[in-house]
Design a protein around this motif. Sequence first.
Motif, PDB file in Angstrom:
ATOM      1  N   ASN A  94      44.397  47.761  31.911  1.00 45.06           N
ATOM      2  CA  ASN A  94      43.618  46.955  30.972  1.00 45.06           C
ATOM      3  C   ASN A  94      43.868  47.354  29.522  1.00 45.06           C
ATOM      4  O   ASN A  94      44.050  48.526  29.215  1.00 45.06           O
ATOM      5  CB  ASN A  94      42.111  47.119  31.228  1.00 45.06           C
ATOM      6  N   THR A  96      41.582  46.596  26.057  1.00 47.64           N
ATOM      7  CA  THR A  96      40.335  46.008  25.568  1.00 47.64           C
ATOM      8  C   THR A  96      40.351  46.035  24.048  1.00 47.64           C
ATOM      9  O   THR A  96      40.512  47.091  23.434  1.00 47.64           O
ATOM     10  CB  THR A  96      39.115  46.774  26.103  1.00 47.64           C
ATOM     11  N   GLU A 110      39.024  41.643  26.989  1.00 51.92           N
ATOM     12  CA  GLU A 110      39.746  42.509  27.931  1.00 51.92           C
ATOM     13  C   GLU A 110      40.874  41.714  28.569  1.00 51.92           C
ATOM     14  O   GLU A 110      40.652  40.645  29.136  1.00 51.92           O
ATOM     15  CB  GLU A 110      38.810  43.060  29.004  1.00 51.92           C
ATOM     16  N   THR A 112      44.050  41.917  31.249  1.00 55.54           N
ATOM     17  CA  THR A 112      44.260  42.687  32.477  1.00 55.54           C
ATOM     18  C   THR A 112      45.541  42.308  33.197  1.00 55.54           C
ATOM     19  O   THR A 112      45.900  41.124  33.260  1.00 55.54           O
ATOM     20  CB  THR A 112      43.058  42.463  33.429  1.00 55.54           C
TER      21      THR A 112
END
Length: 471
Positions: A94, A96, A110, A112
């Motif tokens: 991830n 963020t 976020e 991913t």
Amino acid sequence: MLNIGSLLIDSLDYIMIVDKDYNIIYNTRYDLTLGDDSAESKKNEYLYKNFFEVYPNIKKEESNIVRCIETGEVIIRKNQRYEDYLGQIYITNNVTLPLKRKGELIAAVEITLDMDFKEKDKQLAEIRFDEFVKRIKEASGQITFDTIITEDADMKRNIEKAKVLSTMPNPTLIYGETGTGKEVFAQAMINYSGVPKNNVVIQNCAAVPESLIESILFGTVKGAYTGAENHKGLFEVADGGIIFLDELNSIPFHVQAKLLRVLQDGTFKPLGSNVDKRVKVKVIAAMNVDPMVAIEKNIIRKDLFYRFSSGLITLAPLRERQEDIRLFTHYYIKYFSDIYDKDILDIKENLMIAFLKYKWEGNVRELMNTIEFMVTSASAGENVLTAEMLPVYLKDRIIPEMPYLQRPRNKGVYNNFEFEPGAYHKLMDDFEKNMIEEALWQSGGNKSEAARILGIPRQTLKYRMKILQIK
């Protein structure tokens, strides 16, 4: 595809936006999370739930979203395993990012990449994710002079010199071995200059075939060669801004003459054209070959180098910056422990001594990759890096030359002993006391017999008993 500022985000699996009250206001994983084909119709049922309601097993103190919203930092986390409220388990990498409006943080985004692949595919995904993180840092302006960590006096002087050169039109050449931080310096200069991102062009010259580099840099006109069309070169695209030419030594000799002309008077002819074009471009270049060696071997034109020489920055190899080896080791232990959610706190001092003596031919990049490997290799509960965690190639290089890193062949009771200052004398006293007490027991308390058993004079036995407080 998502466009954040000048950064195009593609080839990723999941994007979620959480506002500062931890409500999910955007999410692209509807079909997986809801587990049926009517995901779109249930969109509103999933949206506007609280983040911790959707992911109830994520602790607040371990959440990337919470840390990003509270600190405003870009957070990177690898191999994170978590479960949603429907029991679906994910393993992801991830990034963020803080989302701001008029300087105020309003949400966290976020992004991913799912990592539940076979090992071969996982390695490719890791490379793709690392490249994406690099682009994120560049686009977000996260690489600045303040983020360059060093204790080395020459490096600190290089930073101050680079700040000055960032605001001047002089062309700048950054020289250093592979992994010394040339690209980081260039990015910091670009961010310090204040030039808008859309006026910055970055080109790795080694990544372009020699036959194409001239047209890539200076453009073409229709008919210059079979199939050629009117095409702007990178210098024209960067007009009014900055162009960073990485691996300058990869540019063919004849094209370097054209580059020299741009540096001297700002003019050039596109490939196939007889008409000059004029640009105003700040040039930053980097190379990993010693300029003097490159000139001697006819890799770099002497006149081109001298045009860069007023703005030359030389980055010393890591092996010549002892203070930085220790600094980077502890920095990357903390950095990768956060990314991989590990609890590594330190490195064994004997291994640190080995690091200080090692040549680090790959410089900071090699040290960084080594620490990342060791952190990921640490088992649960281990919080100190040891020689056993080194990559195989480093074990073969370091351990044979550093005997104190090898476990003694006679494995005994003290192999795993936690040594502290004064441990030697304490251990020797304890050992001697145990031997004397054993001899006294065997002799029934007869000091003469005990001395005979131990092979020492009776007076020596009595003296040692007094010192060791044996009654």
